[in-house]
Design a protein around this motif. Structure first.
Motif, PDB file in Angstrom:
ATOM      1  N   ASN A 225     -64.177  17.997  -1.861  1.00  0.00           N
ATOM      2  CA  ASN A 225     -63.710  17.214  -0.725  1.00  0.00           C
ATOM      3  C   ASN A 225     -62.629  16.224  -1.160  1.00  0.00           C
ATOM      4  O   ASN A 225     -61.611  16.066  -0.482  1.00  0.00           O
ATOM      5  N   TRP A 226     -62.867  15.571  -2.292  1.00  0.00           N
ATOM      6  CA  TRP A 226     -61.889  14.609  -2.786  1.00  0.00           C
ATOM      7  C   TRP A 226     -60.545  15.293  -3.061  1.00  0.00           C
ATOM      8  O   TRP A 226     -59.492  14.782  -2.682  1.00  0.00           O
ATOM      9  N   SER A 227     -60.603  16.437  -3.696  1.00  0.00           N
ATOM     10  CA  SER A 227     -59.374  17.186  -3.967  1.00  0.00           C
ATOM     11  C   SER A 227     -58.680  17.594  -2.675  1.00  0.00           C
ATOM     12  O   SER A 227     -57.445  17.529  -2.564  1.00  0.00           O
ATOM     13  N   HIS A 232     -54.496  18.334  -0.606  1.00  0.00           N
ATOM     14  CA  HIS A 232     -54.138  19.180   0.533  1.00  0.00           C
ATOM     15  C   HIS A 232     -53.677  18.353   1.720  1.00  0.00           C
ATOM     16  O   HIS A 232     -52.711  18.712   2.400  1.00  0.00           O
ATOM     17  N   GLU A 233     -54.368  17.238   1.983  1.00  0.00           N
ATOM     18  CA  GLU A 233     -54.029  16.402   3.139  1.00  0.00           C
ATOM     19  C   GLU A 233     -53.161  15.200   2.760  1.00  0.00           C
ATOM     20  O   GLU A 233     -52.728  14.460   3.643  1.00  0.00           O
ATOM     21  N   ASP A 234     -52.938  15.008   1.451  1.00  0.00           N
ATOM     22  CA  ASP A 234     -52.045  13.943   0.964  1.00  0.00           C
ATOM     23  C   ASP A 234     -52.473  12.559   1.445  1.00  0.00           C
ATOM     24  O   ASP A 234     -51.640  11.728   1.827  1.00  0.00           O
ATOM     25  N   LEU A 235     -53.771  12.305   1.430  1.00  0.00           N
ATOM     26  CA  LEU A 235     -54.272  10.988   1.821  1.00  0.00           C
ATOM     27  C   LEU A 235     -54.139  10.011   0.660  1.00  0.00           C
ATOM     28  O   LEU A 235     -54.208  10.389  -0.510  1.00  0.00           O
ATOM     29  N   SER A 236     -53.991   8.747   0.990  1.00  0.00           N
ATOM     30  CA  SER A 236     -54.003   7.706  -0.031  1.00  0.00           C
ATOM     31  C   SER A 236     -55.418   7.561  -0.576  1.00  0.00           C
ATOM     32  O   SER A 236     -56.390   8.072   0.007  1.00  0.00           O
ATOM     33  N   VAL A 237     -55.558   6.839  -1.680  1.00  0.00           N
ATOM     34  CA  VAL A 237     -56.889   6.636  -2.265  1.00  0.00           C
ATOM     35  C   VAL A 237     -57.825   5.943  -1.273  1.00  0.00           C
ATOM     36  O   VAL A 237     -58.971   6.382  -1.088  1.00  0.00           O
ATOM     37  N   PRO A 238     -57.414   4.855  -0.602  1.00  0.00           N
ATOM     38  CA  PRO A 238     -58.320   4.237   0.385  1.00  0.00           C
ATOM     39  C   PRO A 238     -58.685   5.198   1.530  1.00  0.00           C
ATOM     40  O   PRO A 238     -59.840   5.248   1.963  1.00  0.00           O
ATOM     41  N   GLN A 239     -57.704   5.950   2.023  1.00  0.00           N
ATOM     42  CA  GLN A 239     -57.989   6.904   3.104  1.00  0.00           C
ATOM     43  C   GLN A 239     -58.958   7.987   2.635  1.00  0.00           C
ATOM     44  O   GLN A 239     -59.891   8.345   3.357  1.00  0.00           O
TER      45      GLN A 239
END
Length: 257
Positions: A225-227, A232-239
């Motif tokens: 999920n983290w990966s 894949h979704e290019d979320l920031s670390v907080p997101q």
């Protein structure tokens, strides 16, 4: 009558495969094709599939050229699909007899290109058929409407219930990831602007452990999920952290059902 292409990956599933296949073939909406990819099984799965194919032309098995995992097996099946709708079922789960019929009607009424339904959970040792299923209290309830932002916080769609309209969305393959390919596919569809709609009625049965059991397999999905969130979704670390917290909470909640 729309044709529903049912995608099924198989790997050493002989013990549960027969009931899963029959749950598709006994649908009240009979215009289905079952596209099965055997991922180089070492048991009798392919022999069983060939027996089904000899008896019913809707069963279309094919062996993967090499081991590639469930995501690759699903994609090989999707690439062969002729249907108006693409739906998914794993080889140890079941569709209830009216699933295709009721979900097609639901999709048409709501003009929804991506739909899913509530589903039951059964114990791993359940040995009955879909036509024998007696509803129990273990139900994962479908949320009525899910958009991309909501889906990032939690995977609301049980893969065994998902169905997308190929005429509206085109042929959508799963991203080439080791795990969580199904979640990535729903996100990619919804990122492109198509919200998902959920049908409240439970129309499938998921093979799980005993109530209260959170398997090590589920826990191992945390890193995938983290990966998914980061790469894949290019979320920031907080997101990504917030999204992962939602995913863990969902697993804990569903394990109690």
């Amino acid at each position: 009558m729309p044709l529903v292409s049912v995608v099924m990956p198989v790997y050493n599933s002989a013990a549960t495969l027969g009931a899963a296949v029959r749950s598709v073939l006994t649908q009240t909406h009979a215009d289905v094709e079952l596209l099965v990819t055997d991922d180089q099984s070492s048991d009798s799965s392919m022999d069983l599939l060939m027996e089904f194919a000899a008896q019913d032309e809707r069963v279309l098995p094919k062996t993967a050229p090499e081991r590639g995992g469930a995501g690759r097996a699903r994609n090989l099946a999707i690439e062969r699909a002729r249907g108006d709708y693409i739906a998914f079922l794993d080889s140890d789960d079941l569709w209830l007899p009216e699933k295709a019929e009721k979900q097609l009607a639901f999709a048409a009424e709501g003009d929804a290109p991506l739909t899913f339904t509530s589903y039951f959970k059964m114990d791993a040792d359940y040995a009955g058929e879909s036509t024998d299923w007696v509803p129990n209290g273990r139900v994962i309830r479908a949320r009525g409407h899910v958009d991309y932002r909501a889906m990032l916080r939690r995977d609301y769609i049980g893969a065994l219930t998902a169905m997308y309209d190929r005429n509206a969305l085109g042929t959508r393959l799963m991203p080439e990831m080791r795990k969580r390919q199904d979640y990535a596919l729903w996100l990619s569809i919804m990122r492109d602007g198509a919200d998902a709609r959920g049908l409240a009625e439970p129309l499938a049965v998921y093979r799980a452990g005993q109530t209260g059991s959170l398997s090590s397999n589920k826990l191992s999905l945390v890193k995938y999920n983290w990966s998914l969130y980061r790469e894949h979704e290019d979320l920031s670390v907080p997101q990504a952290t917030r999204a992962l917290a939602g995913a863990v909470w969902q697993s804990l909640r569903n394990s109690r059902i």
